[in-house]
Enzyme design. Sequence first.
Site, PDB file in Angstrom:
ATOM      1  N   ASP A   1       0.864  -1.158   0.000  1.00 44.56           N
ATOM      2  CA  ASP A   1       0.000   0.000   0.000  1.00 44.56           C
ATOM      3  C   ASP A   1       0.921   1.234   0.000  1.00 44.56           C
ATOM      4  O   ASP A   1       2.145   1.127   0.074  1.00 44.56           O
ATOM      5  CB  ASP A   1      -0.960  -0.030   1.200  1.00 44.56           C
ATOM      6  CG  ASP A   1      -2.180   0.840   0.949  1.00 44.56           C
ATOM      7  OD1 ASP A   1      -3.224   0.607   1.572  1.00 44.56           O
ATOM      8  OD2 ASP A   1      -2.086   1.757   0.098  1.00 44.56           O
TER       9      ASP A   1
HETATM   10  C1  GLC Z   1      -4.237   4.365  -0.276  1.00 45.93           C
HETATM   11  C2  GLC Z   1      -5.168   3.239   0.103  1.00 45.93           C
HETATM   12  C3  GLC Z   1      -5.287   2.168  -0.948  1.00 45.93           C
HETATM   13  C4  GLC Z   1      -5.103   2.785  -2.323  1.00 45.93           C
HETATM   14  C5  GLC Z   1      -3.678   3.274  -2.410  1.00 45.93           C
HETATM   15  C6  GLC Z   1      -3.380   3.952  -3.760  1.00 45.93           C
HETATM   16  O1  GLC Z   1      -3.513   4.771   0.856  1.00 45.93           O
HETATM   17  O2  GLC Z   1      -4.931   2.591   1.333  1.00 45.93           O
HETATM   18  O3  GLC Z   1      -6.581   1.573  -0.788  1.00 45.93           O
HETATM   19  O4  GLC Z   1      -5.354   1.819  -3.321  1.00 45.93           O
HETATM   20  O5  GLC Z   1      -3.346   4.169  -1.364  1.00 45.93           O
HETATM   21  O6  GLC Z   1      -4.104   5.119  -3.861  1.00 45.93           O
END
Ligand code: GLC
Length: 740
Positions: free
Chosen positions: A280
Amino acid sequence: MHFKSQLLIIFTICSTIGWSQNYEAKVDSLMNLMTLQEKIGQTVMYSGRWDQTGPIVGTDNGRYIREGNLGAMLNAFTVKGTRDLQKIAVEETRLGIPLLFGYDVIHGHRTIFPINLALSASWDLKMVEESSRIAAEEASAEGLHWTFAPMVDLSREPRWGRISEGAGEDVYLGSQMAKAYIKGFQGDDLSKSNTILACAKHYVAYGAAQAGRDYHTVNMGEGELRNVYLPPFKAAVDAGVETFMSAFNELNGVPTSGNKFTLRDILRDEWKFKGFVVSDYTSINELVPHGFAKDSIDAARIGMNAGVDMDMVGKLYHHFLEDLVKEGKVPEAYVNDACRRILLAKFKLGLFDDPYRYIDQDRENNTKYKDEFLTKAREIAAASSVLLQNKNEALPLSKDIKKIAFIGPLVKDEYDIIGNWAAKGDRNGKAVSIFEGISEYLNPNHILYAKGCEILKDDESGFEEAISISKQADAIVLVMGEGHHMSGEAASRTNLKIPGIQPELIKKIREANPNKKITLVLMNGRPLNLSDEVNLVDAILEIWFPGTMGGAATADLLFGKVNPSGKLTVTFPRNVGQVPIYYNMKNTGRPIPDDNPKEDYKSNYIDVPNTPLFVFGHGLSYTTFNYSDFKLSSQTLNSKGTIEASVTVTNTGSMDGHEIVQLYIHDKVASVTRPIKELKGFQKINLKKGESKTVTFKISVEDLKFYNSKMEYGVEPGEFEIAIAPSSDFRFEHTFKLLD
Ligand code: GLC
C-alpha cells in the site's frame, strides 16, 4: 545488435512458433537480458500526481523511467498522459519495457456507481460485475491497465471509515462479491484492451483495526483470521485475481507489509497465488514507525524478503534493493521472482505486443459517460438502497401530493453524492442531485425546499425557514447524512450519530408537524446510530452515496417507480457502545434466554438490549413476502452427498418486487465454538404481485467446513440447524445431521 532489436527478434520467434500464450518463456528470455538494476526498476511504482491518494512524494518520473528505474505508475491516466509516459519507457530505455498504469477505480471511473458498501446491499452479483465491467471500460479507455480494487476487507466496525469500501460483515457474501468484482474488471481475457488487472486489498485483516481507528493495531487468533478475514482473499485468488495489495496494519505484532506468514506461507505456499503483490502507499516505509524495521534500508529488506513484490511510492526498493542484494541481505532470487511476476502481468495485458494498445483518443472520447452506463448506474443505485423503515406507508410518495417539502443539506448535493474513492467522477454538476431527480416527478410549484443547516456546522439560522416550509407541506422529505469525506480512508468516527445539528433539525421538524408523514433519506458511508430518528420519522431510506445517477435513482424509489429491494450487509447498532456487533456472534456460556430476556447474570447490558437497531439482511419493500413450506430433501448429510433445502416465497402485497432469500446454518456443537448462524447462500428473485416461487439451496460438506484449533480445515459430524429467511432475524426451526 541493440538490445531492443534482440528483444524484437525473440518476441517475433515466440509469436510465430505459437508461443504467443507461453508468457513464461518470453519473460525468461527478457529477464536474461536485464541487469539487476533494471529488474529492480520493475518493482518500483511512483505517483503521476494527477490525483492525490496519499502523502505526495516528490518524483521526477521521466528521469526514473529513462534510467529503467520505474515499472509502474499510479494516478496517471488519460490517453495523452499515459502516451507521453509510455513513449519514454518504450522508446527511450534500453529494453523498452512498457509501464503499468494503475488507479483507484473502486466503484466507477467516470460514471460513478454507489459506494461498495451500497453495492453489496444489492446482493446482486450480476449488477456488481456489471458495475466493475463498466468501470473497466471507462478506465481502460483512458490508458489504465490496473485498478486497486476490489477492497475485500471484511469489517464489523462502523467506526472505521473504510467500512464504506467493502462488502460488509459477512464472510460468504464478501467472498461472492470479491469474485464478481474481479470478473467484471478482468473479464475472461486479459489480452483484450477493455480489461484491467484487479487487486485484492488490503491483505489482511485491515478491517479489524482496534476501536475502528484507521491504520490501528490488529490482534486476533489464527482461527479468527482463517475462518473470517482470509476467506474473501482466498475467493479472490480462486477467481483469478492478478494482484494483491498488502496492508498498513500490523497483525499480531507483525505488519502485514512485512509479514512472511501471510505473504509467503499462506498466499504463495498454501494458496499458490501466482500474481504480484504491491505494497500500500508507503506501507513498507511504515515498518519503521511500526517499530518493526530499524530504518528505511531495513524496511526495504524486510518488505522484499517477506514477499512484497512492488513498492508503491515508497522509493525504498529503488534506492536500497541493489545494495541489499549485493550485500546478500536480500536473495537475488526474490527480486527475480518479483520482476518475473510483474513482467508476466504486462505480457498478459498484451503490452509487449503493443504498448500503446490502451491508448486511443477516439475510444477515450466515445467511452466516458455512455448513456447505457448512466442507465445502468441509475438501476444499480436503486437496487443498492435499503428501505429501513416505512411506518404509516409514508412511502412511496404519491405524485398527486400538492406540496412536498424537501429539507436538508444534501437535497441539492452533487458533490458528496458520489462518495469517497470516486476516481475521476465529476463533483461539479455531472451527478444528478436528489432535487434534480424529484423534479422529474413533480411539478416545480409542488416542491418546497430549504437547506435547513449544513452537514457539520452548528449554525441553526436555517432552521426557521425549514420549519416554516415544512408546515406548508403535505409531506416532508429530509435528505441528510455525512459528507463523503467522513468515511473512506483516514475517516474513522467515534460517534455514529447523523453529524452536526441535523438531528436537532429532524426533531424540530417533527415537533412542528406531529401528524405529518416524514421520510428521512440518508446519505452516509457507514452504519449510523438512528435510535432517535426511528421514533421521529415514518420512513427511512438508506441510499448511502449512490453515485452519478443517485438523485434519479432515489426519486425512482421515493415515487415507487422502483420498488426498494436492498438489504443490509452490515449491522446498524443502537449506539456505538454495542460495537462490535454483528449478526453471527458466538452464543457465549450465558446467552439471554428467549423466554426471560430480563434474567440476571446473562451476557447483556443493563442499558440497551443485545439486539441491534437493524440487523444484517434487513431491508423492506413496498410489497410483502411470505415464506412457507420449508422442506429438506433429507434429515441427514454424508461427507460425499448434498441435501436440498427449499421454501416457497409468495409476494403477498400489491406491487411486483425483488426479494433476497437467505440461507443460514448453525453448527450446534464443534471442537471450537461456532457462530450462532452463518449465511451460506442467497438468491435474489423477482415476484409479481400474488406470484409464488420455490427457492432451493443445495448444501454440501464444503459449506460446513471451518478451521479447528489445530488449524485443520474440515467438518465435524453432528447436528446442524438450518433456515431460509428474509434476514438474519429469525429463530431456527429445522435441523439435519452430518454423519461421520
Ligand atoms: C491508499 C489506500 C489504498 C489505495 C492506495 C493507492 O492509501 O490505502 O486503498 O489503493 O493508497 O491510492
